[in-house]
Enzyme design. Structure first.
Site, PDB file in Angstrom:
ATOM      1  N   HIS A  22      -7.509  -4.489  -5.107  1.00 58.42           N
ATOM      2  CA  HIS A  22      -8.379  -4.520  -3.930  1.00 58.42           C
ATOM      3  C   HIS A  22      -9.405  -3.406  -4.099  1.00 58.42           C
ATOM      4  CE1 HIS A  22      -5.306  -1.568  -3.009  1.00 58.42           C
ATOM      5  NE2 HIS A  22      -5.936  -1.158  -1.926  1.00 58.42           N
ATOM      6  N   HIS A  47     -10.065  -0.646  -2.107  1.00 57.92           N
ATOM      7  CA  HIS A  47      -9.891   0.700  -1.551  1.00 57.92           C
ATOM      8  C   HIS A  47     -10.253   1.735  -2.616  1.00 57.92           C
ATOM      9  CE1 HIS A  47      -7.006  -0.053   2.098  1.00 57.92           C
ATOM     10  NE2 HIS A  47      -8.267  -0.008   2.458  1.00 57.92           N
ATOM     11  N   ASP A  71      -9.056   4.484  -3.635  1.00 59.72           N
ATOM     12  CA  ASP A  71      -8.064   5.078  -4.555  1.00 59.72           C
ATOM     13  C   ASP A  71      -7.722   4.140  -5.708  1.00 59.72           C
ATOM     14  OD1 ASP A  71      -6.836   3.737  -2.242  1.00 59.72           O
ATOM     15  OD2 ASP A  71      -4.897   4.247  -3.136  1.00 59.72           O
ATOM     16  N   HIS A  72      -8.270   2.917  -5.685  1.00 60.41           N
ATOM     17  CA  HIS A  72      -8.010   1.964  -6.773  1.00 60.41           C
ATOM     18  C   HIS A  72      -9.216   1.752  -7.679  1.00 60.41           C
ATOM     19  CE1 HIS A  72      -4.052   0.573  -5.183  1.00 60.41           C
ATOM     20  NE2 HIS A  72      -4.527   1.303  -4.189  1.00 60.41           N
ATOM     21  N   ASP A 114      -1.207  -2.933  -3.522  1.00 60.11           N
ATOM     22  CA  ASP A 114      -0.906  -2.363  -2.205  1.00 60.11           C
ATOM     23  C   ASP A 114      -0.639  -3.495  -1.231  1.00 60.11           C
ATOM     24  OD1 ASP A 114      -1.456   0.044  -3.322  1.00 60.11           O
ATOM     25  OD2 ASP A 114      -2.976   0.644  -1.850  1.00 60.11           O
TER      26      ASP A 114
HETATM   27 ZN   LIG Z   1      -3.818   2.463  -2.578  1.00 60.98          ZN
END
Ligand SMILES: [Zn+2]
Length: 326
Positions: A89, A91, A93-94, A201
């Site tokens: 996805h 987000h 942090d990815h 996630d």
């Molecule tokens: Zn994450």
């Protein structure tokens, strides 16, 4: 960083002291490298989430969290050889490690192959924005040797189903529930009779069980906090969009992987090894007694007749100069 791992039942552990710098993979066997095992938290324990699956010469990278380029190097993987990226996805942090993986191996390590990125709707816009952010490099760093067109990125905006098939290796995307991270995917990588599933996630859902049943390795996200924090209105929404240890235990029990692995740790008030131990205890108390690995950065899991976790401890390879292959 102190190594702290739980590995229970029928999974051999070996410390690798003389590994070749690139994993040798043959036939349908796989190597899963935990390049980074953290969530968005700022912590010295773990870098951002990133997982490399290698099989039959193909290198498939799932998510590119912060520190992914550094993590590949420390995992003894030549960064310039990693060009296939699958995003669970969008987000931050990815994806925050993507610019480094894109630019640095191009001008420092001679990568000429274009990156190819699979991800949900919105991936093209994100990649276009990244190119804009690095417009100076694209315009001025390119020259006769480092060609601008080698920075082009092939983007595949995907839906659930088979999204990649090459020489007997398939990657299937599975729609999962991640609240404000939707659309979000888990991924199943299949090579012959070997399979790895990455939840990405998400919270628990039957789609995870269908997709992960009987895989060799199941890499799961996990979230846990102190009882007070888990009850707080601030953290409850965070808990609701990831897998609590009890939910992960249910998933592991229902799918029975040869090895269950925790990665993408989101820990609230549970720092360090003691916090990891709480996650293990809650998983066991919830009824999962099978093989379980607490993932740490740079761990390598060889999947074949046996499933072996190896700590890579060979000297870091020389990337530049006469000792380098490049
Ligand atoms: Zn994450």
């Amino acid at each position: 960083m102190k190594r702290f791992a739980y590995l229970i039942c029928c999974v051999a552990i070996a410390c690798c002291v003389a590994m070749p710098v690139a994993a040798q993979v043959v036939s349908d066997d796989m190597v899963v490298t935990l390049v980074g095992t953290g969530g968005p938290e700022i912590t010295a324990e773990r870098a951002g989430i990133s997982t490399l699956v290698e099989t039959d010469g193909q290198k498939l990278l799932f998510d590119v969290g912060w520190g992914a380029l550094d993590g590949l190097y420390k995992s003894r993987v030549w960064p310039q050889t990693v060009t296939h990226v699958f995003l669970t996805h969008l987000h931050s942090d990815h994806i925050s490690g993507l610019p480094d993986l894109w630019i640095t191996p191009w001008f420092l390590l001679g990568r000429t192959a274009k990156l190819e990125v699979w991800g949900p709707v919105g991936t093209q816009t994100m990649v276009d924005g990244m190119r804009l952010m690095y417009a100076h490099d694209v315009e001025h760093r390119a020259n006769a040797k480092f060609k601008r067109e080698d920075l082009d990125i092939v983007v595949h905006e995907i839906r659930a189903g088979v999204v990649y098939a090459q020489d007997g290796v398939t990657v299937s995307a599975v729609s999962v529930e991640h609240a404000d991270g939707n659309p979000a995917f888990g991924y199943r990588v299949q090579a012959g009779k070997r399979a790895v599933f990455l939840t990405g996630d998400c919270t628990y859902g039957p789609e995870l069980v269908d997709a992960a049943k009987g895989v060799d390795v199941l890499v799961s996200n996990v979230v846990a906090g102190t009882p007070e924090l888990e009850r707080s209105t601030q953290w409850r929404p965070v808990m609701a969009k990831l897998l609590l240890p009890e939910q992960a235990a249910r998933l592991f029990e229902e799918t029975k992987p040869r090895l269950a692995v925790y990665s993408h740790f989101v820990k609230k008030g549970l720092p360090g090894a003691a916090g990891d131990a709480v996650i293990v205890k809650r998983t066991r108390d919830a009824g999962y007694k099978g093989p379980l690995l607490i993932g740490e950065d740079y761990m390598r899991i060889a999947v074949g007749k046996t499933v072996e976790m190896k700590l890579v401890e060979s000297p870091l390879p020389e990337l530049y100069g006469p000792q380098s292959r490049f």
